[in-house]
Design a protein around this motif. Sequence first.
Motif, PDB file in Angstrom:
ATOM      1  N   ASP A   1      64.970  50.309  14.975  1.00  0.00           N
ATOM      2  CA  ASP A   1      65.655  51.580  15.216  1.00  0.00           C
ATOM      3  C   ASP A   1      64.564  52.647  15.374  1.00  0.00           C
ATOM      4  N   THR A   2      64.368  53.127  16.597  1.00  0.00           N
ATOM      5  CA  THR A   2      63.204  53.964  16.914  1.00  0.00           C
ATOM      6  C   THR A   2      63.141  55.222  16.064  1.00  0.00           C
ATOM      7  N   THR A   3      64.258  55.883  15.836  1.00  0.00           N
ATOM      8  CA  THR A   3      64.256  57.147  15.084  1.00  0.00           C
ATOM      9  C   THR A   3      63.719  56.950  13.677  1.00  0.00           C
ATOM     10  N   GLN A   4      64.219  55.937  12.994  1.00  0.00           N
ATOM     11  CA  GLN A   4      63.789  55.691  11.620  1.00  0.00           C
ATOM     12  C   GLN A   4      62.304  55.312  11.567  1.00  0.00           C
ATOM     13  N   ILE A   5      61.886  54.453  12.479  1.00  0.00           N
ATOM     14  CA  ILE A   5      60.498  54.007  12.481  1.00  0.00           C
ATOM     15  C   ILE A   5      59.554  55.145  12.824  1.00  0.00           C
ATOM     16  N   MET A   6      59.918  55.987  13.781  1.00  0.00           N
ATOM     17  CA  MET A   6      59.045  57.090  14.169  1.00  0.00           C
ATOM     18  C   MET A   6      58.834  58.073  13.017  1.00  0.00           C
ATOM     19  N   GLN A   7      59.826  58.228  12.182  1.00  0.00           N
ATOM     20  CA  GLN A   7      59.656  59.086  11.003  1.00  0.00           C
ATOM     21  C   GLN A   7      58.612  58.493  10.060  1.00  0.00           C
ATOM     22  N   MET A   8      58.657  57.180   9.880  1.00  0.00           N
ATOM     23  CA  MET A   8      57.683  56.523   9.008  1.00  0.00           C
ATOM     24  C   MET A   8      56.279  56.585   9.609  1.00  0.00           C
ATOM     25  N   VAL A   9      56.184  56.365  10.925  1.00  0.00           N
ATOM     26  CA  VAL A   9      54.882  56.405  11.599  1.00  0.00           C
ATOM     27  C   VAL A   9      54.320  57.815  11.572  1.00  0.00           C
TER      28      VAL A   9
ATOM     29  N   ILE B   1      40.681  62.119  17.153  1.00  0.00           N
ATOM     30  CA  ILE B   1      42.037  62.262  16.613  1.00  0.00           C
ATOM     31  C   ILE B   1      43.055  61.525  17.468  1.00  0.00           C
ATOM     32  N   TRP B   2      42.940  61.656  18.810  1.00  0.00           N
ATOM     33  CA  TRP B   2      43.911  60.989  19.674  1.00  0.00           C
ATOM     34  C   TRP B   2      43.816  59.474  19.549  1.00  0.00           C
ATOM     35  N   VAL B   3      42.602  58.947  19.513  1.00  0.00           N
ATOM     36  CA  VAL B   3      42.439  57.497  19.329  1.00  0.00           C
ATOM     37  C   VAL B   3      42.986  57.084  17.964  1.00  0.00           C
ATOM     38  N   GLY B   4      42.710  57.893  16.953  1.00  0.00           N
ATOM     39  CA  GLY B   4      43.201  57.595  15.612  1.00  0.00           C
ATOM     40  C   GLY B   4      44.711  57.618  15.523  1.00  0.00           C
ATOM     41  N   ILE B   5      45.338  58.598  16.178  1.00  0.00           N
ATOM     42  CA  ILE B   5      46.798  58.692  16.159  1.00  0.00           C
ATOM     43  C   ILE B   5      47.425  57.476  16.832  1.00  0.00           C
ATOM     44  N   GLY B   6      46.914  57.120  18.035  1.00  0.00           N
ATOM     45  CA  GLY B   6      47.470  55.984  18.756  1.00  0.00           C
ATOM     46  C   GLY B   6      47.302  54.690  17.982  1.00  0.00           C
ATOM     47  N   ALA B   7      46.096  54.477  17.431  1.00  0.00           N
ATOM     48  CA  ALA B   7      45.845  53.238  16.683  1.00  0.00           C
ATOM     49  C   ALA B   7      46.661  53.197  15.393  1.00  0.00           C
ATOM     50  N   THR B   8      46.789  54.352  14.727  1.00  0.00           N
ATOM     51  CA  THR B   8      47.587  54.408  13.501  1.00  0.00           C
ATOM     52  C   THR B   8      49.047  54.075  13.782  1.00  0.00           C
ATOM     53  N   MET B   9      49.568  54.582  14.893  1.00  0.00           N
ATOM     54  CA  MET B   9      50.944  54.264  15.280  1.00  0.00           C
ATOM     55  C   MET B   9      51.115  52.775  15.524  1.00  0.00           C
ATOM     56  N   LEU B  10      50.197  52.196  16.302  1.00  0.00           N
ATOM     57  CA  LEU B  10      50.339  50.789  16.660  1.00  0.00           C
ATOM     58  C   LEU B  10      50.203  49.891  15.437  1.00  0.00           C
ATOM     59  N   ILE B  11      49.175  50.123  14.635  1.00  0.00           N
ATOM     60  CA  ILE B  11      48.973  49.285  13.448  1.00  0.00           C
ATOM     61  C   ILE B  11      50.103  49.482  12.448  1.00  0.00           C
ATOM     62  N   GLY B  12      50.579  50.727  12.296  1.00  0.00           N
ATOM     63  CA  GLY B  12      51.681  50.988  11.373  1.00  0.00           C
ATOM     64  C   GLY B  12      52.933  50.217  11.761  1.00  0.00           C
ATOM     65  N   ILE B  13      53.272  50.254  13.048  1.00  0.00           N
ATOM     66  CA  ILE B  13      54.463  49.543  13.515  1.00  0.00           C
ATOM     67  C   ILE B  13      54.257  48.031  13.430  1.00  0.00           C
TER      68      ILE B  13
END
Length: 440
Positions: A45-53, A295-307
């Motif tokens: 569920d994208t909404t719930q996951i995006m909040q966690m990410v 920061i941009w690389v960190g944000i993208g990688a954090t999102m991917l690894i988190g998910i």
Amino acid sequence: MLMSLGIGWVTLMILVSMIVLLLLGMPLGFMTGFVALGVSYLWFDTTQIMQMVAGRVSDFTTGYSFVAVPMFVLMASMLDKTGIARDLYNAMRVIAGRLKGGIAVQSLVVAVVLASMSGIIGGEVVLLGMIALPQMLRLGYQKNLAIGTIVAGGALGTMMPPSIVLIIYGLTANAPIGNLFLAAVPATAILAGMYVVYTLILCNVRPDFGPAMSKEEMSNLTRSDMIKIAKDILMPLLIAGCILGSIYAGIASVTESACMGVVAVLVVAALRRELSFSIIFGALLHTIRTVGMIIWVGIGATMLIGIYNLMGGDQFVSNMILSLDIAPLTVILFMMLILIVLGMFLDWIGVAMLTMPIFVPIITQLGYDPVWFGVLFCVNMQVSFLSPPFGPAAFYLKSVAPKGIELTDIFRSVWPYILMQIATIAIIIAFPGAITFMYK
């Protein structure tokens, strides 16, 4: 929809999609974020996951330790735009000039001193490329030796504290940055020592590779020249001492020492009458661009690894590796190989963000020290800075190299130094106490 395929197939799909998007030229930060959004939409569920990410991304970008990154980048930019680093090199040249291979050795020493003040490679390689490389070529140094010295020496900036690589690793792996800094000092000494020994042996076996300066040039120095040389060496050492001394003496944290370093550079630049609005503005602009990329690389990688971890990917990779009937040392060597391959194609920030959240829990379960592994990772990234096809240090040098030096010449010159980097990795793996004694 993807959940029915299983985590194994989804892992393969993520890897393939990342490779395809990289080949299409999508920047790493946007690519990882794009893949993360696509996977989350098809699995959760994208909404719930995006909040966690979003919470994970917020924790990464607002962490107190992360403040050290822009401070050290700003300090390196100030050193690059003032004449502090340039005058340090010219002063050291007088000391080492009469030694066979002395200018190359001096360039390595200056690189270590600059590394202790900046923590990034771009400014060091460019500076040494503009000052040291033409000088070595003018004095008759063999071209490959001169090029290799500049590229390998400049890359030490990401290994010697205050290394940005170690800071990002510490934030990603939740490892104490102070201990990482302590352990990195002997590791840097081992690697830089190898470079120096290699240079001295080569230039004594082949004197035409690194001839000494003429006695006439050395004898023309006046007393005022010697006083200036002493000042040009002392001021950078005071800056380095302000940073590292405050950390090791327990006076300041890594973040606080970064701020102290910026102040120290500003004071020294003011005493040298080099502080101006244009220099400060240029340094701030370079800092914004560099930190923005991080920061941009960190944000993208954090999102991917988190998910991926929420999907159970970390457990999948961990169970797959730990279930193999191989020795723990083989696992470490396998990880080193993966990092070397990834480093040939990805920026070190992306490599750290994508692999450390998975690798560190595994090496912890195997009983290894995350700080020791962090230094291993940092040495491993030294290889990526030099190795083709995308070694950033080589491209930095090409941007300022004298006419006639091509990118193929640079990559041809770095192989002895890459072998020494791999040898340093082997030493640290075989004798972990060589670096861990600093904090245990």
